[in-house]
Design a protein around this motif. Structure first.
Motif, PDB file in Angstrom:
ATOM      1  N   ARG A  81       0.835  -1.212   0.000  1.00 46.68           N
ATOM      2  CA  ARG A  81       0.000   0.000   0.000  1.00 46.68           C
ATOM      3  C   ARG A  81       0.866   1.257   0.000  1.00 46.68           C
ATOM      4  O   ARG A  81       0.542   2.236  -0.669  1.00 46.68           O
ATOM      5  CB  ARG A  81      -0.919   0.011   1.221  1.00 46.68           C
ATOM      6  CG  ARG A  81      -2.199  -0.710   1.022  1.00 46.68           C
ATOM      7  CD  ARG A  81      -3.166  -0.474   2.198  1.00 46.68           C
ATOM      8  NE  ARG A  81      -3.929  -1.676   2.379  1.00 46.68           N
ATOM      9  CZ  ARG A  81      -3.692  -2.619   3.278  1.00 46.68           C
ATOM     10  NH1 ARG A  81      -2.720  -2.495   4.141  1.00 46.68           N
ATOM     11  NH2 ARG A  81      -4.445  -3.684   3.347  1.00 46.68           N
ATOM     12  N   THR A  86      -3.023  -1.278  -4.919  1.00 44.10           N
ATOM     13  CA  THR A  86      -4.366  -1.564  -4.404  1.00 44.10           C
ATOM     14  C   THR A  86      -4.871  -2.837  -5.082  1.00 44.10           C
ATOM     15  O   THR A  86      -4.339  -3.263  -6.101  1.00 44.10           O
ATOM     16  CB  THR A  86      -5.343  -0.412  -4.696  1.00 44.10           C
ATOM     17  OG1 THR A  86      -5.443  -0.234  -6.109  1.00 44.10           O
ATOM     18  CG2 THR A  86      -4.890   0.886  -4.032  1.00 44.10           C
ATOM     19  N   TRP A  87      -5.897  -3.454  -4.538  1.00 37.49           N
ATOM     20  CA  TRP A  87      -6.494  -4.655  -5.108  1.00 37.49           C
ATOM     21  C   TRP A  87      -7.979  -4.626  -4.789  1.00 37.49           C
ATOM     22  O   TRP A  87      -8.409  -4.007  -3.809  1.00 37.49           O
ATOM     23  CB  TRP A  87      -5.823  -5.925  -4.584  1.00 37.49           C
ATOM     24  CG  TRP A  87      -5.455  -5.854  -3.143  1.00 37.49           C
ATOM     25  CD1 TRP A  87      -6.224  -6.206  -2.084  1.00 37.49           C
ATOM     26  CD2 TRP A  87      -4.240  -5.327  -2.592  1.00 37.49           C
ATOM     27  NE1 TRP A  87      -5.557  -5.947  -0.918  1.00 37.49           N
ATOM     28  CE2 TRP A  87      -4.339  -5.408  -1.207  1.00 37.49           C
ATOM     29  CE3 TRP A  87      -3.077  -4.795  -3.155  1.00 37.49           C
ATOM     30  CZ2 TRP A  87      -3.327  -4.982  -0.354  1.00 37.49           C
ATOM     31  CZ3 TRP A  87      -2.070  -4.385  -2.311  1.00 37.49           C
ATOM     32  CH2 TRP A  87      -2.199  -4.484  -0.933  1.00 37.49           C
TER      33      TRP A  87
END
Length: 96
Positions: A81, A86-87
């Motif tokens: 992060r 991001t996911w």
């Protein structure tokens, strides 16, 4: 700094996952069990073929999925992060 400890699993789509798994077993000696668990000298790694239409990982355009082992998943996620990664959903821990 967190780092990858090893590969936790390699997943691939196949038109005939049973035949593909048999090829890896018969031709390469990669003898995974019915759950795809392959026990090596250094620990278990999942090596599993899935039906081509599976929703188990990613979009259908995604042909493979590679999982890494880490010591501290939360620390690794924080580290990623901090680098802007991001996911869409939180990665899940898994234990054999």
């Amino acid at each position: 700094m967190e780092h990858v400890l090893g590969i936790g699993g390699y997943f691939l789509r196949a038109a005939d996952p049973v035949a593909l798994s048999a090829w890896y077993r018969d031709c390469l000696g990669l003898d995974a069990d019915e759950n795809g668990l392959w026990r090596q000298e250094t620990g278990v790694t999942v090596f599993a073929a899935f039906e081509a239409e599976t929703d188990y990982f990613g979009s259908r355009a995604q042909r493979t999925m590679l999982n890494f082992r880490v010591r501290d998943l939360d620390a690794m996620l924080a580290q990623l992060r901090a680098r802007g990664r991001t996911w869409p959903r939180r990665p899940r821990p898994w234990r054999a």
